[in-house]
Write a protein that holds these residues in place. Sequence first.
Motif, PDB file in Angstrom:
ATOM      1  N   GLY A 167       0.808  -1.208   0.000  1.00 18.46           N
ATOM      2  CA  GLY A 167       0.000   0.000   0.000  1.00 18.46           C
ATOM      3  C   GLY A 167       0.844   1.261   0.000  1.00 18.46           C
ATOM      4  O   GLY A 167       0.458   2.275   0.599  1.00 18.46           O
ATOM      5  N   LEU A 168       1.984   1.233  -0.678  1.00 19.17           N
ATOM      6  CA  LEU A 168       2.906   2.375  -0.686  1.00 19.17           C
ATOM      7  C   LEU A 168       2.169   3.666  -1.038  1.00 19.17           C
ATOM      8  O   LEU A 168       1.566   3.778  -2.101  1.00 19.17           O
ATOM      9  CB  LEU A 168       4.029   2.130  -1.689  1.00 19.17           C
ATOM     10  N   THR A 169       2.234   4.643  -0.141  1.00 18.61           N
ATOM     11  CA  THR A 169       1.539   5.898  -0.357  1.00 18.61           C
ATOM     12  C   THR A 169       2.125   6.622  -1.560  1.00 18.61           C
ATOM     13  O   THR A 169       3.334   6.570  -1.807  1.00 18.61           O
ATOM     14  CB  THR A 169       1.618   6.788   0.898  1.00 18.61           C
ATOM     15  N   PRO A 174       8.131   6.850  -0.974  1.00 16.81           N
ATOM     16  CA  PRO A 174       7.224   5.704  -1.095  1.00 16.81           C
ATOM     17  C   PRO A 174       6.480   5.697  -2.430  1.00 16.81           C
ATOM     18  O   PRO A 174       6.268   4.630  -3.030  1.00 16.81           O
ATOM     19  CB  PRO A 174       6.277   5.880   0.090  1.00 16.81           C
ATOM     20  N   GLY A 175       6.090   6.883  -2.915  1.00 18.41           N
ATOM     21  CA  GLY A 175       5.412   6.962  -4.202  1.00 18.41           C
ATOM     22  C   GLY A 175       6.323   6.609  -5.357  1.00 18.41           C
ATOM     23  O   GLY A 175       5.904   5.960  -6.327  1.00 18.41           O
ATOM     24  N   SER A 298       5.820  -1.371   3.997  1.00 22.13           N
ATOM     25  CA  SER A 298       4.630  -0.699   4.525  1.00 22.13           C
ATOM     26  C   SER A 298       4.334   0.541   3.690  1.00 22.13           C
ATOM     27  O   SER A 298       5.067   0.861   2.747  1.00 22.13           O
ATOM     28  CB  SER A 298       4.855  -0.294   5.986  1.00 22.13           C
ATOM     29  N   ARG A 299       3.310   1.268   4.041  1.00 23.36           N
ATOM     30  CA  ARG A 299       2.895   2.448   3.283  1.00 23.36           C
ATOM     31  C   ARG A 299       3.992   3.507   3.204  1.00 23.36           C
ATOM     32  O   ARG A 299       4.065   4.249   2.230  1.00 23.36           O
ATOM     33  CB  ARG A 299       1.638   3.075   3.916  1.00 23.36           C
ATOM     34  N   THR A 300       4.845   3.586   4.218  1.00 17.52           N
ATOM     35  CA  THR A 300       5.833   4.666   4.283  1.00 17.52           C
ATOM     36  C   THR A 300       7.266   4.207   4.021  1.00 17.52           C
ATOM     37  O   THR A 300       8.207   4.956   4.276  1.00 17.52           O
ATOM     38  CB  THR A 300       5.772   5.349   5.657  1.00 17.52           C
ATOM     39  N   THR A 301       7.452   3.006   3.504  1.00 21.34           N
ATOM     40  CA  THR A 301       8.798   2.505   3.219  1.00 21.34           C
ATOM     41  C   THR A 301       9.517   3.422   2.232  1.00 21.34           C
ATOM     42  O   THR A 301       8.963   3.781   1.186  1.00 21.34           O
ATOM     43  CB  THR A 301       8.725   1.082   2.643  1.00 21.34           C
ATOM     44  N   ASP A 302      10.745   3.824   2.568  1.00 25.44           N
ATOM     45  CA  ASP A 302      11.526   4.684   1.678  1.00 25.44           C
ATOM     46  C   ASP A 302      12.614   3.871   0.985  1.00 25.44           C
ATOM     47  O   ASP A 302      12.712   2.653   1.146  1.00 25.44           O
ATOM     48  CB  ASP A 302      12.095   5.884   2.440  1.00 25.44           C
ATOM     49  N   PHE A 303      13.450   4.552   0.198  1.00 24.60           N
ATOM     50  CA  PHE A 303      14.474   3.865  -0.589  1.00 24.60           C
ATOM     51  C   PHE A 303      15.425   3.068   0.300  1.00 24.60           C
ATOM     52  O   PHE A 303      15.766   1.920   0.008  1.00 24.60           O
ATOM     53  CB  PHE A 303      15.282   4.864  -1.414  1.00 24.60           C
ATOM     54  N   GLN A 304      15.901   3.696   1.377  1.00 20.63           N
ATOM     55  CA  GLN A 304      16.856   3.031   2.263  1.00 20.63           C
ATOM     56  C   GLN A 304      16.254   1.780   2.879  1.00 20.63           C
ATOM     57  O   GLN A 304      16.881   0.707   2.898  1.00 20.63           O
ATOM     58  CB  GLN A 304      17.305   3.982   3.373  1.00 20.63           C
TER      59      GLN A 304
END
Length: 366
Positions: A167-169, A174-175, A298-304
Amino acid sequence: MPPHILDHLAESPDPAVREAARRTLVASAQLRGARSARSAPGADLATPTRGRRTIFDAQHRESLVDAELMRTETAPPSADPAVNQAFDGLGATRQFYAEVLHRDSIDGMGMRLDGYVHYGDQFNNAFWDGRHMVFGDGDSVMFTDFTASLDVIGHELTHGVTQMTAGLTYHNQPGALNESMSDVFGSLIKQWSLDQTAEEADWLIGAEIFTPSHAGDALRSMKDPGQAYDNPTMGKDPQPGHMTDFMVLPDTARGDWGGVHINSGIPNRAFHLAAVNIGGQAWKAPGHIWYEALKASSRTTDFQQFADTTAAKAAQLYGPDAQDAVTDAWGQVGITVAGTPPPRGLHDRMPRRLERYPNAEELDRT
């Protein structure tokens, strides 16, 4: 279709191209709003049907309500090529997820696949609206029928897979990961259908939708972000391939929600490098690693965070050599996986093949 391309087309001296781009920008914003309203994983799912396909004709309206039924699983091919291309593309994507990743349709529970062709008037886009696939015909000047590109179809349906898993925002990093997941699996679906290795694949997204008279290669290049196109009508491909060139943009519609279509070039290139490092067919070990990392996000997972997860999944699924291949790939785009040495310098950003594993089949134990 990235909004920065449509922005350029909206300033075209050709009135037909200009008007088609402006209409597409407005309609795409409305469709994106519908997708956002349905973005919660598992929300508002259709009754499971083993991924049954149904294709409708929107008859050039910007509404799906009165669309005409054109083809079902039990009907013969249509006289309309767009209907058949959409039907076949949905089927190839469904088959890829079932056979390669053991996923039952978009939601993993047999969700039906509804496609709508001939959406709008010269609509320069294809879109997953959270429940349906929508295809435009293109303006016939710059772009042709969007059902012609299997990787575009796979890209859009993968937005549904991401919606139902992490559910990546659709904002900022995340987008951009959301967009990258769609490019990764859209490209893998095409490579799988053509039985190509990572070395043989073109790693281009949307190459088939450009009209023959237009001097453009593709919408994006996963191998060489920033090199997909460069012409006065569309501008220069702005995608970066390294974190030193990461673009900080406003989290607004005009800013592409923080550059989700632009900064996706960084994780795109990381996947390409990982696939070449491992070798063989990219939908095998590399595809499984990225898919398991997506499910663990998760929805807020970033590149790192995603880089760390892919390295962990590589080790878990295929061992330390696969982990080295993935870690090296992220290092080449400027992201140091947690617990590893800093990435190498700019002079040493060439893919490194794992000589001990020249074929991904030797790694693929799932």
